[in-house]
Write an enzyme that holds these catalytic residues in place. Structure first.
Site, PDB file in Angstrom:
ATOM      1  N   LYS A   1      17.542 -17.372 -17.789  1.00 46.78           N
ATOM      2  CA  LYS A   1      16.478 -16.378 -17.913  1.00 46.78           C
ATOM      3  C   LYS A   1      17.082 -15.008 -18.226  1.00 46.78           C
ATOM      4  CE  LYS A   1      12.707 -18.698 -16.703  1.00 46.78           C
ATOM      5  NZ  LYS A   1      11.574 -18.811 -17.638  1.00 46.78           N
TER       6      LYS A   1
ATOM      7  N   ASP B   1      15.963 -17.663 -22.300  1.00 51.64           N
ATOM      8  CA  ASP B   1      14.513 -17.466 -22.236  1.00 51.64           C
ATOM      9  C   ASP B   1      14.215 -16.030 -21.845  1.00 51.64           C
ATOM     10  OD1 ASP B   1      11.801 -17.583 -22.054  1.00 51.64           O
ATOM     11  OD2 ASP B   1      11.722 -19.232 -20.605  1.00 51.64           O
TER      12      ASP B   1
ATOM     13  N   GLU C   1      14.093 -18.524 -26.388  1.00 56.41           N
ATOM     14  CA  GLU C   1      12.690 -18.790 -26.121  1.00 56.41           C
ATOM     15  C   GLU C   1      11.941 -17.462 -26.002  1.00 56.41           C
ATOM     16  OE1 GLU C   1      12.693 -22.098 -23.374  1.00 56.41           O
ATOM     17  OE2 GLU C   1      10.875 -21.337 -22.450  1.00 56.41           O
TER      18      GLU C   1
ATOM     19  N   ASP D   1       6.869 -20.100 -26.547  1.00 56.92           N
ATOM     20  CA  ASP D   1       6.434 -20.636 -25.255  1.00 56.92           C
ATOM     21  C   ASP D   1       5.133 -19.944 -24.837  1.00 56.92           C
ATOM     22  OD1 ASP D   1       6.193 -21.800 -22.806  1.00 56.92           O
ATOM     23  OD2 ASP D   1       7.920 -20.838 -21.883  1.00 56.92           O
TER      24      ASP D   1
ATOM     25  N   LYS E   1       4.291 -26.900 -22.453  1.00 52.18           N
ATOM     26  CA  LYS E   1       4.036 -27.182 -21.048  1.00 52.18           C
ATOM     27  C   LYS E   1       2.719 -27.943 -21.036  1.00 52.18           C
ATOM     28  CE  LYS E   1       6.251 -23.015 -19.142  1.00 52.18           C
ATOM     29  NZ  LYS E   1       7.358 -23.122 -20.063  1.00 52.18           N
TER      30      LYS E   1
HETATM   31  O1  LIG Z   1      11.460 -24.650 -19.370  1.00 50.15           O
HETATM   32  C1  LIG Z   1      12.243 -24.887 -18.432  1.00 50.15           C
HETATM   33  O2  LIG Z   1      13.404 -25.296 -18.623  1.00 50.15           O
HETATM   34  C2  LIG Z   1      11.818 -24.662 -17.015  1.00 50.15           C
HETATM   35  C3  LIG Z   1      10.432 -24.126 -16.834  1.00 50.15           C
HETATM   36  C4  LIG Z   1      10.297 -22.658 -17.095  1.00 50.15           C
HETATM   37  O3  LIG Z   1      11.249 -22.015 -17.435  1.00 50.15           O
HETATM   38  C5  LIG Z   1       9.007 -22.031 -16.853  1.00 50.15           C
HETATM   39  C6  LIG Z   1       8.230 -22.490 -15.802  1.00 50.15           C
HETATM   40  C7  LIG Z   1       7.011 -21.918 -15.515  1.00 50.15           C
HETATM   41  C8  LIG Z   1       6.559 -20.866 -16.251  1.00 50.15           C
HETATM   42  C9  LIG Z   1       7.318 -20.387 -17.319  1.00 50.15           C
HETATM   43  C10 LIG Z   1       8.525 -20.981 -17.630  1.00 50.15           C
HETATM   44  C11 LIG Z   1       9.230 -20.508 -18.848  1.00 50.15           C
HETATM   45  O4  LIG Z   1       9.724 -21.310 -19.636  1.00 50.15           O
HETATM   46  O5  LIG Z   1       9.215 -19.349 -19.115  1.00 50.15           O
HETATM   47 MG   LIG Z   2       9.747 -19.897 -21.404  1.00 53.92          MG
END
Ligand SMILES: O=C(O)CCC(=O)c1ccccc1C(=O)O
Ligand SMILES: [Mg+2]
Length: 347
Positions: free
Chosen positions: A142, A171, A197, A232, A256
């Site tokens: 992240k 991300d 991401e 995303d 998701k």
């Molecule tokens: O995508 C992954 O590897 C884990 C899940 C994750 O990062 C996530 C989980 C809940 C809300 C947002 C996110 C995201 O991808 O930002």
């Molecule tokens: Mg994401």
């Protein structure tokens, strides 16, 4: 056919709060749905909304469920409006579990690799070794949480710690402006980054002009730099998938499933377009994760990229978690996830 509807709202603190560019996320709120037919057979589904992505809220889900009463028909359930996409996912999951239509066929993948989710900031440097030791070879870090200069400095230390052949995804959760995104993309151009991401994002509450300009920024970044980009936050519901397919988006689609209503038509659409899909967790419990992972395992054609499900252990009680020790999730692990046990744990 009449179905008995029951639901349980939950609020579960995460073991460790999740830090993203949107701030700190400390507890998961959602609703489990249970449908029982007249023979007593039950199916469960989960609505796990992410309001900062632009989904409905837990209160809206609960209000819609409360308006139904105890007995419902399938026609009533499938008439839930599209803006309640997470609730529609819960209903589709419960109906499919009830019919047994989710259950095992030999089609699809026997197992899929998983990306380990790493914490934001410098903590990543102490977390990564244990995940690599377990055998994970795809990692997700992240970014967009701290100062860009600090995070850029950590990047090379992190790359240096990864095992040979590992892939790293970043991300930003939409936390960068275009200038910071360009700075990162210049840096990552000659580094082995699987993808970035959602570098930038205009919230769903911004006006249409602002959102359109942000789409242009994303397209421009994708064209100007070699590191692949993934959408995303830009993808919440079937209409966003249609929009980006029509735009000819050639990067990754992070899906998701929990946010896509009845997922069947969306999956068919993405598969027909040969989209580059990453199935990802919404940090839901084992009920929603089971349904989402079944979709990933059933993805037609080539093995999709590593799953964004390296998130467990997530909750204090393991009954709420999915399988987590191994860097692969196998079909048999998914079939073992026990929805009724999750339901019973929420008394
Ligand atoms: O995508 C992954 O590897 C884990 C899940 C994750 O990062 C996530 C989980 C809940 C809300 C947002 C996110 C995201 O991808 O930002
Ligand atoms: Mg994401």
């Amino acid at each position: 056919m009449r179905l008995r509807l029951a639901y349980r709202r939950y609020l579960l603190p995460f073991r460790t709060p999740v830090r993203t560019a949107h701030g700190v996320w400390a507890e998961r709120e959602g609703v489990l749905v249970r449908l029982t037919d007249e023979s007593g057979r039950a199916g469960h589904g989960e609505a796990a909304p992410i309001p900062w992505f632009g989904t409905e809220t837990p209160d809206e889900i609960e209000a819609a469920l409360a308006s139904f009463g105890e007995w419902v028909t399938e026609e009533q359930l499938v008439a839930v409006p599209a803006r309640l996409g997470c609730l529609r996912f819960a209903i589709a999951g419960a109906l499919s579990a009830l019919r047994g239509s989710e259950s095992s066929s030999d089609a699809g993948h026997a197992y899929l690799p998983v990306a380990a989710l790493l914490p934001a900031g410098r903590a990543v440097l102490t977390a990564v070794a244990a995940k690599a030791e377990l055998g994970f070879r795809t990692f997700k870090w992240k970014v967009g949480v701290g100062d860009p200069a600090d995070e850029l400095a950590i990047l090379d230390d992190l790359l240096g710690q990864l095992p040979a052949g590992a892939r790293l995804r970043l991300d930003a959760n939409g936390g960068w402006d275009a200038r910071v995104a360009r700075r990162w993309l210049e840096r990552t151009a000659d580094r082995p980054i699987e993808y970035i991401e959602q570098p930038c994002f205009a919230g769903k509450n911004e006006d249409a002009g602002t959102r359109r300009r942000m789409d242009d920024v994303l397209r421009g970044l994708a064209e100007d730099y070699p590191t692949p980009l993934a959408l995303d936050e830009s993808l919440v519901g079937a209409q966003d998938v249609e929009h980006w397919l029509a735009e000819g988006w050639r990067g990754v689609f992070v899906i998701k499933p929990a946010l896509f209503g009845d997922p069947t038509p969306v999956m068919a659409r993405l598969a027909a377009a040969k989209a580059d899909v990453v199935f990802s967790s919404a940090l839901e419990t084992a009920v929603g994760a089971r349904a989402a992972l079944q979709l990933a395992l059933a993805w037609p054609g080539e093995k999709p990229r590593a799953l964004g499900f390296g998130v467990w252990p997530l909750f204090h009680e393991s009954v709420f978690d999915g399988p987590y020790v191994a860097p692969f999730i196998r079909k048999e692990d998914v079939e073992k996830l026990n929805a009724e046990a999750v339901w019973n744990a929420l008394t």
